[in-house]
Design an enzyme around this catalytic site. Structure first.
Site, PDB file in Angstrom:
ATOM      1  N   LYS A   1      35.277  36.033  40.973  1.00 47.06           N
ATOM      2  CA  LYS A   1      35.688  36.930  42.070  1.00 47.06           C
ATOM      3  C   LYS A   1      34.819  38.176  42.130  1.00 47.06           C
ATOM      4  CE  LYS A   1      37.736  40.138  39.396  1.00 47.06           C
ATOM      5  NZ  LYS A   1      37.683  41.608  39.427  1.00 47.06           N
TER       6      LYS A   1
ATOM      7  N   THR B   1      39.777  43.033  44.603  1.00 47.07           N
ATOM      8  CA  THR B   1      38.410  43.415  44.257  1.00 47.07           C
ATOM      9  C   THR B   1      37.502  43.464  45.471  1.00 47.07           C
ATOM     10  OG1 THR B   1      38.779  42.294  42.147  1.00 47.07           O
ATOM     11  CG2 THR B   1      36.531  42.929  42.650  1.00 47.07           C
TER      12      THR B   1
END
Length: 333
Positions: free
Chosen positions: A188, A245
């Protein structure tokens, strides 16, 4: 319980503060003696958590022998590039039975190992777990609600660790799929660089949404190829962590991508950062793993080309938009 947290960055300091509030004897190890002194004398860590007030019970040290010998539970929050070396240096002073929890979200370069695998190599015989999920340190330390996952193959160990880490509105769930959780946490960061580039280049929300969605598909593809479960990536360790994120202005990896999109060089961007953006290092490892497992990860491959200097961010983003499937390709369910 005596808890040692290795690594006084934003997340390591936050976890130490959370556990300190459970009346554990928490010792935070900082590589920089000045950081340890600041924590002890001023109850702050301005370099990593500006404006935050740390608990009076939290102690810090720059002495790794002292920190390691203190531990009945070891939490490791150093960057993945220093993970193995730090454990090797701590090993002579650690009790043989203590559980070890990784906060790292990356993969070891060269070996391609996940951080719990590094723990098992360097500290054999000790239970190894990963704490992962959408964990933006500043928000959690400020008391905002958040959730995380403690992943380890032994769910009895996971349940015991869950009790120790959970605090108030910071909820921790247990999970048995360590592979899926750690791969999601690592990849990610690479996708967050891609969405940050989108912000810097000024593309639309539709494009960002497409890249995030296809990024989730890449997380899932690689995790399953490595032995993880697809359903894991639909939860906190996958989609939850990815969204936080990619979208938060506090995200280091998103910041790197945004600055690249604005035309700055990678050297300029990293030179202006105190904290580590794991996605930069992880990109090459992910591409190598994709080749090893015979899977195609076009977004990760494109970001690898950017951070390795093969192409510019502006050119890369034209490639990223082509990585979104055309109509003849099927969307995974």
């Amino acid at each position: 319980m005596r808890v040692t947290v290795l690594g006084a960055g934003s997340w390591g300091t936050t976890v130490a503060a959370l556990m300190c509030r459970r009346d554990h004897e928490v010792l935070l190890w900082a590589r920089n003696p000045d950081v340890a002194t600041e924590v002890n004398q001023q109850r702050s860590n301005e370099a990593y958590l500006p404006g935050a007030r740390l608990p009076a019970r939290l102690r810090a040290t720059s002495d790794l022998e002292e920190a390691s010998g203190h531990a009945e539970l070891l939490v490791v929050g150093v960057p993945t590039g220093a993970f193995r070396e730090t454990l090797q240096l701590a090993q002579p002073y650690l009790a043989p039975w203590i559980p070890v929890v990784s906060l790292g979200k990356g993969l070891e370069r060269g070996t391609h190992l996940r951080m719990t695998e590094v723990i098992k190599e360097v500290l054999p015989g000790r239970p190894a777990a990963a704490l992962t999920g959408p964990n933006l340190a500043r928000e959690i330390l400020a008391g905002q609600a958040a959730a995380s996952v403690i992943a380890t193959e032994d769910l009895s160990v996971a349940t015991a660790l869950q009790r120790e880490v959970s605090r108030g509105v910071f909820r921790v769930y247990t999970h048995h799929d360590v592979v899926g959780c750690e791969v999601g946490g690592a990849l990610k960061n690479v996708i967050a660089i891609a969405t940050g580039m989108a912000q810097g280049l000024g593309v639309g929300d539709n494009t960002r949404a497409a890249v995030m969605s296809r990024g989730l598909a890449e997380l899932t593809t690689l995790a399953v190829a490595m032995g993880g479960e697809a359903t894991t990536l639909a939860g906190l360790a996958g989609m939850g962590d990815l969204v936080a994120t990619c979208m938060s202005p506090h995200s280091r990896n998103r910041h790197v991508g945004e600055q690249l999109g604005l035309g700055h060089s990678l050297e300029e961007v990293l030179g202006g950062m105190r904290m580590v953006a794991e996605g930069v290092r992880t990109a090459s490892t992910v591409v190598e793993l994709a080749e090893q497992h015979g899977v195609d990860l076009p977004i990760a491959r494109t970001i690898h080309d950017v951070v390795s200097g093969r192409i510019r961010a502006a050119d890369a983003y034209r490639g990223l938009t082509r990585a979104v499937p055309a109509g003849h390709e099927s969307e995974p369910g």
